[in-house]
Design a protein around this motif. Sequence first.
Motif, PDB file in Angstrom:
ATOM      1  N   ALA A   1       7.834  -8.456  -5.254  1.00 47.73           N
ATOM      2  CA  ALA A   1       7.405  -9.728  -5.848  1.00 47.73           C
ATOM      3  C   ALA A   1       8.559 -10.422  -6.551  1.00 47.73           C
ATOM      4  O   ALA A   1       8.688 -11.653  -6.494  1.00 47.73           O
ATOM      5  CB  ALA A   1       6.252  -9.487  -6.819  1.00 47.73           C
ATOM      6  N   GLN A   2       9.418  -9.649  -7.209  1.00 50.97           N
ATOM      7  CA  GLN A   2      10.564 -10.260  -7.881  1.00 50.97           C
ATOM      8  C   GLN A   2      11.527 -10.867  -6.865  1.00 50.97           C
ATOM      9  O   GLN A   2      12.108 -11.925  -7.109  1.00 50.97           O
ATOM     10  CB  GLN A   2      11.284  -9.222  -8.743  1.00 50.97           C
ATOM     11  CG  GLN A   2      12.363  -9.818  -9.633  1.00 50.97           C
ATOM     12  CD  GLN A   2      11.819 -10.856 -10.589  1.00 50.97           C
ATOM     13  OE1 GLN A   2      10.897 -10.597 -11.367  1.00 50.97           O
ATOM     14  NE2 GLN A   2      12.362 -12.069 -10.553  1.00 50.97           N
TER      15      GLN A   2
ATOM     16  N   GLU B   1      -3.570   0.007  -3.220  1.00 48.77           N
ATOM     17  CA  GLU B   1      -3.062  -1.285  -2.792  1.00 48.77           C
ATOM     18  C   GLU B   1      -2.805  -2.159  -4.018  1.00 48.77           C
ATOM     19  O   GLU B   1      -3.675  -2.317  -4.871  1.00 48.77           O
ATOM     20  CB  GLU B   1      -4.072  -1.979  -1.877  1.00 48.77           C
ATOM     21  CG  GLU B   1      -3.619  -3.329  -1.353  1.00 48.77           C
ATOM     22  CD  GLU B   1      -4.680  -3.983  -0.499  1.00 48.77           C
ATOM     23  OE1 GLU B   1      -4.694  -3.734   0.723  1.00 48.77           O
ATOM     24  OE2 GLU B   1      -5.510  -4.727  -1.066  1.00 48.77           O
ATOM     25  N   VAL B   2      -1.612  -2.714  -4.084  1.00 43.29           N
ATOM     26  CA  VAL B   2      -1.248  -3.636  -5.171  1.00 43.29           C
ATOM     27  C   VAL B   2      -0.908  -4.983  -4.553  1.00 43.29           C
ATOM     28  O   VAL B   2      -0.105  -5.063  -3.628  1.00 43.29           O
ATOM     29  CB  VAL B   2      -0.051  -3.102  -5.991  1.00 43.29           C
ATOM     30  CG1 VAL B   2       0.379  -4.144  -7.029  1.00 43.29           C
ATOM     31  CG2 VAL B   2      -0.416  -1.791  -6.680  1.00 43.29           C
ATOM     32  N   ALA B   3      -1.552  -6.027  -5.072  1.00 41.37           N
ATOM     33  CA  ALA B   3      -1.284  -7.393  -4.618  1.00 41.37           C
ATOM     34  C   ALA B   3      -0.729  -8.199  -5.783  1.00 41.37           C
ATOM     35  O   ALA B   3      -1.256  -8.137  -6.899  1.00 41.37           O
ATOM     36  CB  ALA B   3      -2.553  -8.044  -4.087  1.00 41.37           C
ATOM     37  N   ASN B   4       0.335  -8.921  -5.529  1.00 38.53           N
ATOM     38  CA  ASN B   4       0.923  -9.818  -6.515  1.00 38.53           C
ATOM     39  C   ASN B   4       1.240 -11.125  -5.793  1.00 38.53           C
ATOM     40  O   ASN B   4       2.154 -11.186  -4.971  1.00 38.53           O
ATOM     41  CB  ASN B   4       2.188  -9.210  -7.128  1.00 38.53           C
ATOM     42  CG  ASN B   4       2.667  -9.980  -8.347  1.00 38.53           C
ATOM     43  OD1 ASN B   4       2.360 -11.163  -8.506  1.00 38.53           O
ATOM     44  ND2 ASN B   4       3.420  -9.309  -9.208  1.00 38.53           N
TER      45      ASN B   4
ATOM     46  N   GLU C   1       0.848  -1.197   0.000  1.00 37.09           N
ATOM     47  CA  GLU C   1       0.000   0.000   0.000  1.00 37.09           C
ATOM     48  C   GLU C   1       0.879   1.241   0.000  1.00 37.09           C
ATOM     49  O   GLU C   1       1.782   1.380   0.822  1.00 37.09           O
ATOM     50  CB  GLU C   1      -0.919   0.011   1.221  1.00 37.09           C
ATOM     51  CG  GLU C   1      -1.906   1.183   1.207  1.00 37.09           C
ATOM     52  CD  GLU C   1      -2.830   1.159   2.412  1.00 37.09           C
ATOM     53  OE1 GLU C   1      -2.991   2.222   3.050  1.00 37.09           O
ATOM     54  OE2 GLU C   1      -3.372   0.083   2.707  1.00 37.09           O
ATOM     55  N   ARG C   2       0.635   2.119  -0.961  1.00 37.52           N
ATOM     56  CA  ARG C   2       1.375   3.365  -1.082  1.00 37.52           C
ATOM     57  C   ARG C   2       0.419   4.505  -1.461  1.00 37.52           C
ATOM     58  O   ARG C   2      -0.740   4.273  -1.776  1.00 37.52           O
ATOM     59  CB  ARG C   2       2.484   3.251  -2.137  1.00 37.52           C
ATOM     60  CG  ARG C   2       3.544   2.199  -1.844  1.00 37.52           C
ATOM     61  CD  ARG C   2       4.419   2.586  -0.667  1.00 37.52           C
ATOM     62  NE  ARG C   2       5.553   1.672  -0.523  1.00 37.52           N
ATOM     63  CZ  ARG C   2       5.509   0.522   0.155  1.00 37.52           C
ATOM     64  NH1 ARG C   2       4.369   0.137   0.729  1.00 37.52           N
ATOM     65  NH2 ARG C   2       6.590  -0.239   0.262  1.00 37.52           N
TER      66      ARG C   2
ATOM     67  N   ARG D   1      -2.766 -14.176  -8.514  1.00 34.45           N
ATOM     68  CA  ARG D   1      -3.549 -12.957  -8.347  1.00 34.45           C
ATOM     69  C   ARG D   1      -2.669 -11.737  -8.544  1.00 34.45           C
ATOM     70  O   ARG D   1      -1.575 -11.655  -7.994  1.00 34.45           O
ATOM     71  CB  ARG D   1      -4.162 -12.914  -6.939  1.00 34.45           C
ATOM     72  CG  ARG D   1      -4.945 -11.629  -6.653  1.00 34.45           C
ATOM     73  CD  ARG D   1      -5.272 -11.502  -5.175  1.00 34.45           C
ATOM     74  NE  ARG D   1      -5.873 -10.218  -4.877  1.00 34.45           N
ATOM     75  CZ  ARG D   1      -5.873  -9.640  -3.679  1.00 34.45           C
ATOM     76  NH1 ARG D   1      -5.292 -10.246  -2.669  1.00 34.45           N
ATOM     77  NH2 ARG D   1      -6.431  -8.466  -3.483  1.00 34.45           N
ATOM     78  N   PHE D   2      -3.174 -10.803  -9.358  1.00 36.08           N
ATOM     79  CA  PHE D   2      -2.547  -9.486  -9.474  1.00 36.08           C
ATOM     80  C   PHE D   2      -3.673  -8.467  -9.498  1.00 36.08           C
ATOM     81  O   PHE D   2      -4.591  -8.563 -10.316  1.00 36.08           O
ATOM     82  CB  PHE D   2      -1.705  -9.358 -10.742  1.00 36.08           C
ATOM     83  CG  PHE D   2      -1.133  -7.979 -10.923  1.00 36.08           C
ATOM     84  CD1 PHE D   2      -0.015  -7.579 -10.212  1.00 36.08           C
ATOM     85  CD2 PHE D   2      -1.744  -7.060 -11.762  1.00 36.08           C
ATOM     86  CE1 PHE D   2       0.498  -6.303 -10.340  1.00 36.08           C
ATOM     87  CE2 PHE D   2      -1.240  -5.781 -11.909  1.00 36.08           C
ATOM     88  CZ  PHE D   2      -0.114  -5.395 -11.197  1.00 36.08           C
ATOM     89  N   SER D   3      -3.608  -7.510  -8.597  1.00 35.50           N
ATOM     90  CA  SER D   3      -4.698  -6.524  -8.521  1.00 35.50           C
ATOM     91  C   SER D   3      -4.173  -5.174  -8.068  1.00 35.50           C
ATOM     92  O   SER D   3      -3.172  -5.082  -7.353  1.00 35.50           O
ATOM     93  CB  SER D   3      -5.794  -6.999  -7.563  1.00 35.50           C
ATOM     94  OG  SER D   3      -5.293  -7.109  -6.244  1.00 35.50           O
TER      95      SER D   3
END
Length: 203
Positions: free
Chosen positions: A38-39, A81-84, A23-24, A59-61
Amino acid sequence: MSGSGIVSGTPDTLRATVGVQVERGSVQEALDAANEAAQRVIDAVREGGVADEDIQTERFSINPRYEFDEGPRTRRIAGYEVANQLTIKIRDIDASGSTLDASARAGGDDAVVNGVGFMLEDNAELLRQARERAFEDARQRAEQYAELAGSDLGEVVSIVEDQAPSPQPFFADTMQGRAESAVPIEPGSQDVEVRVTVRWELG
């Protein structure tokens, strides 16, 4: 007659969802941070021996996070919020604890680990044993009923197999954050069940 056979074995594969949830304040900041984290997670599970074909994005959102102002009850965007998240299969059970630990450490405070469970992928021998037990179970029942009917058991007419689903034992639902030491792993045992319906002639 119907019969069932159950054989227990030790799971040979661990499956888990690992990744990050970041979250940013802006989309770009959240995306950049999530991509980098994620990497690191992907690199960590690869170093832990997980093959590329056993790593799959689940999941990527990207979602805005809203806050409500007092008074007129209006909402405003407070961040993104970014989810990977990835589904991985760890085929070396002995190394699974250290691999999960490494993935959580690589994700840092944004790490997510959930949906952890065990599977029996190489279950051919257990299936063979379960079939033998299921057929023997059905045969013994059939012989008893044939005897009760004052007859003998004749030739087999048909065999229909129904492979029962085996429940997957889970040792954890969710682990989020930084692990302090290698994750303890206990694979336990898992059942393979076969149900069979056999028809005989009465001789």
